[in-house]
Scaffold this motif. Structure first.
Motif, PDB file in Angstrom:
ATOM      1  N   VAL A  16     123.766  24.200  -4.940  1.00  8.59           N
ATOM      2  CA  VAL A  16     124.473  23.279  -4.259  1.00  8.59           C
ATOM      3  C   VAL A  16     124.516  21.966  -4.738  1.00  8.59           C
ATOM      4  N   HIS A  17     123.207  21.477  -5.575  1.00  6.27           N
ATOM      5  CA  HIS A  17     123.221  20.358  -6.210  1.00  6.27           C
ATOM      6  C   HIS A  17     124.052  20.183  -7.531  1.00  6.27           C
ATOM      7  N   ALA A  18     124.097  21.514  -8.107  1.00  3.97           N
ATOM      8  CA  ALA A  18     125.004  21.649  -9.165  1.00  3.97           C
ATOM      9  C   ALA A  18     126.626  21.197  -8.920  1.00  3.97           C
ATOM     10  N   LYS A  19     126.871  21.782  -7.645  1.00  5.77           N
ATOM     11  CA  LYS A  19     128.205  21.451  -7.302  1.00  5.77           C
ATOM     12  C   LYS A  19     128.340  19.985  -6.862  1.00  5.77           C
ATOM     13  N   LEU A  20     127.457  19.279  -6.289  1.00  2.00           N
ATOM     14  CA  LEU A  20     127.424  17.980  -6.053  1.00  2.00           C
ATOM     15  C   LEU A  20     127.655  17.080  -7.357  1.00  2.00           C
ATOM     16  N   LEU A  21     126.821  17.467  -8.398  1.00  2.00           N
ATOM     17  CA  LEU A  21     127.201  17.016  -9.752  1.00  2.00           C
ATOM     18  C   LEU A  21     128.626  17.100 -10.455  1.00  2.00           C
ATOM     19  N   ARG A  22     129.197  18.398 -10.188  1.00  2.00           N
ATOM     20  CA  ARG A  22     130.362  18.696 -10.631  1.00  2.00           C
ATOM     21  C   ARG A  22     131.556  17.715 -10.009  1.00  2.00           C
ATOM     22  N   LEU A  23     131.502  17.581  -8.656  1.00  2.00           N
ATOM     23  CA  LEU A  23     132.120  16.977  -7.844  1.00  2.00           C
ATOM     24  C   LEU A  23     132.106  15.381  -7.775  1.00  2.00           C
ATOM     25  N   GLY A  24     131.044  14.898  -8.848  1.00  2.00           N
ATOM     26  CA  GLY A  24     130.875  13.583  -8.964  1.00  2.00           C
ATOM     27  C   GLY A  24     130.286  12.846  -7.742  1.00  2.00           C
ATOM     28  N   LEU A  25     129.425  13.557  -6.635  1.00  2.00           N
ATOM     29  CA  LEU A  25     129.014  13.004  -5.480  1.00  2.00           C
ATOM     30  C   LEU A  25     127.390  12.856  -5.662  1.00  2.00           C
ATOM     31  N   ASP A  26     127.026  12.861  -6.839  1.00  2.00           N
ATOM     32  CA  ASP A  26     125.709  12.742  -7.056  1.00  2.00           C
ATOM     33  C   ASP A  26     125.108  11.398  -6.538  1.00  2.00           C
ATOM     34  N   GLN A  27     125.807  10.356  -6.466  1.00  2.00           N
ATOM     35  CA  GLN A  27     125.300   9.095  -5.817  1.00  2.00           C
ATOM     36  C   GLN A  27     125.576   8.865  -4.459  1.00  2.00           C
TER      37      GLN A  27
END
Length: 674
Positions: free
Chosen positions: A35-46
């Protein structure tokens, strides 16, 4: 990992999708990372709101490194992220790191709030950083959190732990709603600096205000009475313990024995000792005191010998017990019933039933307690039919039985799964012997029925009991639910147990294991998460072995032993040999949704395996291996030890918290029923 997200309606934002997935929970760290990887791909990591979830889950999986990684990738962490990170580090005993992170938070211009202060103050208390603690107290007042009960309790802990009792008492007096934590903290603070009279006075005050102390609280106060030599206070505390039915708590009862013995009241010490459900002297202390007596050429009396035998029984230290028994003339031991009974109990609990039987046969005057000790010893060592035979001899000898006689018989029935015999003995108590079954007898019957799969009958027996069921009785039913995977009944039982023992980790762990065995991973994870949030810690597996008169302790995953490297190498060697004769790690006992290889790694670290490997390294091929364990032996270890006994041609005796297992040539005395 397509199961993580559904296509769904395009109106649902990516952020909402991830939030929904986060709210479902995770069974493994691997799922969280996907799920963290998905977060990074969608640009929601901040997105700080979403990152906060990730931090909490990372700490729930005990992975502080991953939590740090996620946190340090946040460019503008808010106060909630800082707080979650600090709390997680403190909860995992990373106190210096937590304080360092707090400094960084202040450097970034953030002011701490009511969620920050308690954890940073706790870190200061644990590493005795009083200087920073004082600065925090000043800041607490400055930002207006000095009326917050949680902040105040943490300040109390800081002053008490650092030894500033006058300041601690001022903070304590200012707490408007005192709870068990604040009372325990202030009382422990006074005990730690030797002001025992003040501690006892505060304990009396807490009782008068309606607080009910737990076992830990009582042990601490009894320790204060012992240190101060205040016999009148000690007797008052004893009275309180008896009035509230707390003598069955083994740690409280042991502290009472210790207190009376040190105050010179040996008759009272012996009276408490006789009433203990398990004769469990504080083992190490008893042995240490015994050696001090020998060093000073003081001949041990009967009670000192009883204490020594009891300590050896607790630790499974047969060699030490044999040495102690050699200090007295054998005929003298056999002529004193209380001493010989302690010797029988020691031999039985060390798994040497032959020696226990010899001592019993050699007794000059066998009293009821001695007969009961022999019956219980035979039953706990798997000689159930022999215990029944001894009961028959007891009848012929004209002895009148008591409740303890039937507890031994019923425990034997439980270990062997003899349901019909158990029912017969239980029913005969009243109809034949005119004895009223106590809660202990009902507990044995519930355990027997539940283990054998008669869950409805066991539950009905609890409902029909003439007294309210305690945690032991409900625990027996819960154990049966685990064996037979009845999650519905288990949930009902757990509610009763939580009401009786809200801080007992075993109840939560057992229900989690039931869910896991039924592959209800989310339910199991929720139980574990609940334990973490409430600060309930699982009891760590621990095993003891005695080699050349020295007792060695091993914890699960332990690498602290001087021979640790050789022990693990021996385990590797053993596993290879065992796999050649058909051993397959029983990974279904590792009740987590993780890879099979990872499960095997965890299984090989169990404390009893480490203990056995150590003994194999340290002794000759003819020596019997004896291990004492604080928890129940798991299915994989049981199979491992069976095969180890075969390929090494060694007799292995394991005493877990439930029964004895005698392993000889690939078979176990329990016949795989335990």
């Amino acid at each position: 990992m397509s199961f993580l997200f559904n296509g769904g309606s395009p109106s649902i934002s990516n952020s909402q999708q991830i939030k929904n997935r986060l709210l479902q929970g995770f069974n493994t760290l691997k799922q969280l990372k996907h799920v963290h990887a998905k977060l990074l791909r969608l640009g929601l990591d901040q997105d700080n709101y979403l990152l906060n979830f990730f931090l909490r889950y990372a700490f729930d999986f005990n992975n502080t490194c991953y939590a740090r990684l996620v946190f340090h990738q946040a460019k503008q962490p808010n106060i909630y992220l800082w707080n979650t990170m600090i709390r997680g580090l403190v909860s995992h005993d990373c106190f210096d790191d937590a304080i360092g992170l707090y400094g960084s938070m202040r450097g970034h211009g953030f002011l701490p709030n009511s969620f920050t202060f308690p954890f940073v103050l706790k870190a200061c208390a644990r590493i005795l950083d009083f200087e920073l603690g004082l600065k925090l107290h000043a800041l607490v007042v400055k930002v207006g959190f000095d009326d917050d009960v949680f902040v105040k309790t943490s300040l109390l802990g800081l002053y008490a732990k650092c030894g500033y009792l006058e300041n601690a008492h001022k903070v304590f007096d200012d707490i408007p709603e005192k709870n068990i934590v604040s009372w325990t903290t202030i009382i422990s603070g006074y005990i730690d600096v030797g002001q025992c009279e003040e501690a006892i006075s505060l304990f009396r005050r807490s009782i008068e205000m309606g607080f009910k102390p737990d076992g830990y609280h009582l042990v601490r106060v009894l320790s204060a009475s012992t240190q101060s030599g205040d016999l009148s206070s000690a007797e008052w505390i004893d009275g309180y313990i008896r009035e509230n039915g707390l003598t069955k708590n083994i740690f409280v009862a042991t502290s009472l024995v210790d207190m009376y013995a040190k105050c010179g009241k040996m008759e009272k010490a012996h009276s408490v000792f006789d009433q203990m459900p398990e004769k469990d002297i504080v083992s190490w202390k008893a042995i240490d005191l015994f050696f001090q007596m020998m060093k000073e050429n003081i001949k041990p009396d009967c009670y000192a010998m009883v204490g020594m035998f009891s300590a050896c029984a607790r630790l499974g230290a047969l060699e030490l017990g044999n040495w102690a028994s050699s200090l007295m003339d054998k005929s003298e031991i056999l002529s004193i019933p209380v001493l010989c009974t302690a010797l029988i109990d020691m031999y039985a609990k060390c798994g040497s039933m032959a020696q226990a039987w010899d001592a019993f046969k050699g007794m000059n005057d066998k009293d009821l307690v001695a007969w009961n000790a022999a019956i219980s010893g035979l039953a706990m060592n798997g000689h159930v039919k022999a215990s029944f035979g001894l009961f028959g001899q007891m009848q012929k000898s004209g002895f009148h039985f008591n409740g303890n006689t039937f507890i031994g018989l019923l425990c034997g029935c439980t270990h062997a799964g003899l349901v019909d015999e158990g029912r017969r003995y239980f029913n005969s108590m009243n109809s034949v012997c005119n004895l009223t079954p106590s809660i202990e007898h009902y507990g044995c019957m519930v355990d027997l029925l539940a283990r054998a799969g008669h869950l409805d009958e066991a539950h009905q027996l609890i409902k029909n009991m003439p007294m309210k069921a305690n945690a032991v009785v409900w625990g027996g039913l819960l154990g049966g639910c685990r064996l037979h995977r009845d999650t519905q009944l288990a949930e009902h039982v757990l509610k009763q147990l939580i009401e009786l023992e809200p801080w007992s980790s075993g109840n939560y762990v057992l229900l989690s294991n039931i869910y896991s065995a039924s592959q209800k991973w989310n339910h199991a994870a929720n139980i574990r998460s609940r334990m973490n949030k409430q600060g309930i810690l699982k009891i760590r597996g621990c095993s003891w072995v005695e080699v050349a008169g020295v007792v060695h302790e091993f914890l699960v995953g332990d690498k602290s032993h001087p021979l640790s490297e050789k022990i693990y190498a021996k385990l590797d060697e053993l596993e290879k040999e065992l796999k050649e004769v058909g051993y397959i790690p029983t990974t279904d006992v590792m009740l987590f949704d993780i890879e099979e290889e990872e499960k095997e790694h965890f299984l090989r670290c169990h404390s009893e395996k480490l203990a056995i490997a150590f003994v194999l390294l340290s002794t000759t091929s003819k020596d019997r291996i004896r291990v004492v364990k604080n928890l129940r032996v798991c299915g994989d270890c049981h199979e491992f030890i069976k095969l180890t006994s075969k390929i090494t041609e060694r007799e292995i005796i394991i005493r877990d918290n439930n029964r004895f297992h005698h392993f000889i040539d690939g078979s176990c005395s329990c016949k795989d029923y335990w």
